[in-house]
Design a protein around this motif. Sequence first.
Motif, PDB file in Angstrom:
ATOM      1  N   ARG A   1       0.833  -1.098   0.007  1.00  0.00           N
ATOM      2  CA  ARG A   1       0.091   0.147   0.070  1.00  0.00           C
ATOM      3  C   ARG A   1       0.753   1.156   0.050  1.00  0.00           C
ATOM      4  O   ARG A   1       2.035   1.265   0.554  1.00  0.00           O
ATOM      5  CB  ARG A   1      -0.918   0.111   1.353  1.00  0.00           C
ATOM      6  CG  ARG A   1      -1.985  -0.883   1.482  1.00  0.00           C
ATOM      7  CD  ARG A   1      -2.761  -1.079   2.728  1.00  0.00           C
ATOM      8  NE  ARG A   1      -1.952  -1.187   3.673  1.00  0.00           N
ATOM      9  CZ  ARG A   1      -1.688  -0.241   4.623  1.00  0.00           C
ATOM     10  NH1 ARG A   1      -2.544   0.838   4.685  1.00  0.00           N
ATOM     11  NH2 ARG A   1      -1.000  -0.356   5.845  1.00  0.00           N
ATOM     12  N   ASN A   2       0.284   2.374  -0.455  1.00  0.00           N
ATOM     13  CA  ASN A   2       0.872   3.656  -0.328  1.00  0.00           C
ATOM     14  C   ASN A   2       2.334   3.625  -0.821  1.00  0.00           C
ATOM     15  O   ASN A   2       3.300   4.352  -0.108  1.00  0.00           O
ATOM     16  CB  ASN A   2       0.832   3.899   1.324  1.00  0.00           C
ATOM     17  CG  ASN A   2      -0.305   4.215   1.970  1.00  0.00           C
ATOM     18  OD1 ASN A   2      -1.191   4.119   1.067  1.00  0.00           O
ATOM     19  ND2 ASN A   2      -0.333   4.130   3.129  1.00  0.00           N
TER      20      ASN A   2
ATOM     21  N   GLN B   1       4.180   0.653   1.989  1.00  0.00           N
ATOM     22  CA  GLN B   1       3.650  -0.097   3.551  1.00  0.00           C
ATOM     23  C   GLN B   1       3.381  -1.493   3.016  1.00  0.00           C
ATOM     24  O   GLN B   1       2.875  -1.594   1.782  1.00  0.00           O
ATOM     25  CB  GLN B   1       2.776   0.686   3.891  1.00  0.00           C
ATOM     26  CG  GLN B   1       3.069   2.134   4.547  1.00  0.00           C
ATOM     27  CD  GLN B   1       2.197   2.991   4.948  1.00  0.00           C
ATOM     28  OE1 GLN B   1       1.061   2.937   4.594  1.00  0.00           O
ATOM     29  NE2 GLN B   1       2.514   4.399   5.351  1.00  0.00           N
TER      30      GLN B   1
HETATM   31  C1  LIG Z   1      -2.488   4.074   2.977  1.00  0.00           C
HETATM   32  O1  LIG Z   1      -3.281   3.429   1.956  1.00  0.00           O
HETATM   33  C2  LIG Z   1      -4.676   3.250   2.734  1.00  0.00           C
HETATM   34  C3  LIG Z   1      -5.308   2.371   1.699  1.00  0.00           C
HETATM   35  O2  LIG Z   1      -4.437   1.491   1.070  1.00  0.00           O
HETATM   36  C4  LIG Z   1      -5.254   4.471   3.059  1.00  0.00           C
HETATM   37  O3  LIG Z   1      -6.470   4.280   3.699  1.00  0.00           O
HETATM   38  C5  LIG Z   1      -4.290   5.394   3.827  1.00  0.00           C
HETATM   39  O4  LIG Z   1      -4.887   6.868   4.073  1.00  0.00           O
HETATM   40  C6  LIG Z   1      -2.940   5.462   3.280  1.00  0.00           C
HETATM   41  N1  LIG Z   1      -2.129   6.236   4.072  1.00  0.00           N
HETATM   42  C7  LIG Z   1      -1.115   7.255   3.677  1.00  0.00           C
HETATM   43  C8  LIG Z   1      -0.452   7.759   4.810  1.00  0.00           C
HETATM   44  O5  LIG Z   1      -1.268   7.760   2.587  1.00  0.00           O
END
Ligand SMILES: *[C@@H]1O[C@H](CO)[C@@H](O)[C@H](O)[C@H]1NC(C)=O
Length: 285
Positions: free
Chosen positions: A150-151, A167
């Motif tokens: 993610r992210n 992540q």
């Molecule tokens: C990371 O990804 C999740 C969804 O996959 C999202 O809800 C969250 O806000 C993201 N966090 C950041 C710091 O971008």
Amino acid sequence: MDLKTDLRLCSLLPLFFVHWTACSADASLETNHITNFLLEVGPPQNLQIIDHGHLGELHIQWQAPIFFKTEDECLLWYGLQYYSPDQKRWKRVTTKLLKFIVHFNLEKEVKAKVQSILTGKCINGTELRSVWVETALHPSLQGNVDSKIRNMSCFYYNRERLECRWQKGNKVPSHGYNYYLYYWHKKMDHALECSNYIKSDGYNIGCNFAGAYLIEFTDLNICVNGSSSHGNMRAAYFTYELQNIVKVDMIDKLNLTLENKEYTWNGVWLPSKSHIIVWNMKFNT
Ligand SMILES: *[C@@H]1O[C@H](CO)[C@@H](O)[C@H](O)[C@H]1NC(C)=O
Ligand SMILES: *[C@@H]1O[C@H](CO)[C@@H](O)[C@H](O)[C@H]1NC(C)=O
Ligand SMILES: *[C@@H]1O[C@H](CO)[C@@H](O)[C@H](O)[C@H]1NC(C)=O
Ligand SMILES: *[C@@H]1O[C@H](CO)[C@@H](O)[C@H](O)[C@H]1NC(C)=O
């Protein structure tokens, strides 16, 4: 052989299309140009979507229709359509070539269809289109969708140093897993793995591309996949152009005095498509 028998002979041939000119070698037909117009054209053959491991750059290729002979008075084109899931629409291309290279996100299904298009005097100046042939490339759905990273964020600091961080997915085993980053751009023979991972607790959480050969103004395709003791994890794909992800390091203080006023400069993020570096200026009186 008179005209009648000749035509009958032609219609007996198990051709995909009626190719009158193939039968017109007989002298009795040479002058009868009306019967020389093609009435049908076969679709391209052997349409394929080929993945050379370039992490999203795919080759859509096909072969000329069966029994087709190129003739001076005939132009053979191909109408290609491919589905862009990001834009949720079919994109159209007309080409004389037998191949088209296009970028896709491999997390989604890739669909392409192609037809033959004849123009020119051989069809009396009109246009003749074959039926479509269609094919698809299904995404590899290995691993749970929640095991995908993610992210993802990538920045090209000071146009010198590329760094990507991510992540872990929402559902990963408590231990015994790891993620791996592969990258490719058009000046590379094949995809390479990151040679300098950023680690946390022994797990790869990013990649520092120091020493990697990178170029601006071209797609940099990135895949982050992973494996665990339970098997592979779901791969994620990204494409960047370096000049679009430049981040300029903060300049602590720039001493600039203008008309007895002092200005401070702060470096800013550069997420825009422009490659002009923008600076924010804070004004202190
Ligand atoms: C990371 O990804 C999740 C969804 O996959 C999202 O809800 C969250 O806000 C993201 N966090 C950041 C710091 O971008
Ligand atoms: C070919 O095109 C011309 C001009 O459009 C037309 O007059 C003629 O009838 C056409 N011939 C055939 C066989 O369709
Ligand atoms: C990850 O992707 C690369 C490049 O396509 C491939 O060579 C490698 O085998 C993959 N690894 C896993 C664990 O799927
Ligand atoms: C800024 O320039 C002025 C004039 O040269 C100097 O007196 C001052 O110390 C400088 N400030 C900083 C932070 O360098």
